[in-house]
Design a protein around this motif. Structure first.
Motif, short mmCIF file in Angstrom:
data_model
loop_
_atom_site.label_atom_id
_atom_site.label_comp_id
_atom_site.label_asym_id
_atom_site.label_seq_id
_atom_site.Cartn_x
_atom_site.Cartn_y
_atom_site.Cartn_z
N ILE A 44 0.84 -1.20 0.00
CA ILE A 44 0.00 0.00 0.00
C ILE A 44 0.87 1.25 0.00
O ILE A 44 0.63 2.20 -0.76
CB ILE A 44 -0.95 -0.02 1.21
CG1 ILE A 44 -1.95 -1.18 1.08
CG2 ILE A 44 -1.68 1.31 1.36
CD1 ILE A 44 -2.77 -1.44 2.33
N ARG A 45 1.89 1.24 0.84
CA ARG A 45 2.79 2.39 0.93
C ARG A 45 3.54 2.63 -0.38
O ARG A 45 3.70 3.77 -0.83
CB ARG A 45 3.76 2.17 2.09
CG ARG A 45 4.64 3.37 2.41
CD ARG A 45 5.35 3.17 3.74
NE ARG A 45 6.27 2.04 3.72
CZ ARG A 45 6.06 0.91 4.38
NH1 ARG A 45 4.96 0.74 5.10
NH2 ARG A 45 6.95 -0.07 4.34
N SER A 97 1.38 4.28 -3.00
CA SER A 97 0.86 5.60 -2.64
C SER A 97 1.45 6.68 -3.56
O SER A 97 2.66 6.76 -3.74
CB SER A 97 1.19 5.91 -1.18
OG SER A 97 0.75 7.20 -0.83
N GLU A 114 -3.89 1.66 -7.43
CA GLU A 114 -4.32 1.14 -6.13
C GLU A 114 -4.07 -0.36 -6.03
O GLU A 114 -4.09 -1.07 -7.05
CB GLU A 114 -5.81 1.42 -5.93
CG GLU A 114 -6.16 2.90 -5.91
CD GLU A 114 -7.65 3.12 -5.71
OE1 GLU A 114 -8.28 2.28 -5.02
OE2 GLU A 114 -8.17 4.10 -6.25
#
Length: 235
Positions: free
Chosen positions: A119-120, A123, A128
């Protein structure tokens, strides 16, 4: 193209060549809101093999052909620092965006730190993450049995000899294997106990015919070569 089709998420699957990736692909194809853009795979540039799994590029390409998907390879230097890895992956995400990719799917299961890292890392990229087969550690025995029952066929290509005896190297991912695994080993190998090469399953148009060859030990891991059936193994 209809509005319903054009609105679908365009997904790139992080493809390791193993069973979890193949199962994630199967699950993604069951979702009518998604469109598969291709397979994203990291390769050890020096060895010309899939990183960690030790699978030859020619077999990776055979998988992509049998799955009917394009390959998006990321060639990693060896050794590869984390900084170099993240730079190359950021470059890959820029290319993915140019191909209209909106999401990257991962075959991760229950490791929260890995999920947080994914997820990081995405970012700010405009892409996504998706985790189509995410489950708890308590759920992986049932998940492994479900894969086998559904026709996922894979061979163990790499074992961490600190966690799993080398005698498991080259074995089929099967109900018998699941019965034989030590209690400390996750049935899906999610803690890195073993890695696989998937050659058949519900996501494949046709099964690949492969056999195993020589083994090699490197830094606490043992690998077995996988080659197309009828081909002489080479180093």
């Amino acid at each position: 193209m209809s509005r319903g089709v054009s609105a679908r998420k365009r997904v790139l699957l992080a493809w390791s060549s193993g069973k979890d990736s193949a199962w994630a692909l199967h699950r993604l194809r069951d979702d009518p809101t998604l469109e598969l853009a291709g397979l994203l795979t990291t390769l050890n540039a020096a060895a010309d093999r899939v990183a960690m799994h030790g699978v030859r590029r020619e077999l990776l390409e055979a998988q992509a052909a049998a799955l009917g998907l394009a390959l998006f390879p990321v060639h990693l230097p060896s050794p590869c620092s984390n900084e170099a890895y993240e730079r190359l992956m950021a470059d890959a995400m820029r290319v993915a965006r140019e191909h209209g990719v909106t999401h990257v799917a991962f075959g991760d299961l229950f490791l929260e730190d890995v999920r947080a890292y994914r997820i990081r890392s995405l970012s700010g990229t405009g892409i996504e993450p998706l985790f189509p087969i995410w489950c708890s550690a308590a759920d992986t025995p049932a998940l492994a049995r479900q894969m086998v029952s559904a026709g996922v066929r894979a061979v163990i290509t790499c074992v961490d000899t600190q966690q799993l005896p080398s005698s498991f190297l080259g074995r089929e991912f099967s109900a018998e294997l699941l019965r034989d695994l030590p209690p400390s080993v996750d049935p899906c190998g999610e803690r890195g106990e073993f890695h696989t090469f998937c050659y058949a399953g519900p996501a494949f148009d046709v099964p690949l015919r492969v056999t195993t060859g020589e083994t090699v030990a490197r830094e606490g891991f043992e690998f077995i070569d996988v080659v197309p059936e009828g081909t002489r193994a080479r180093s």
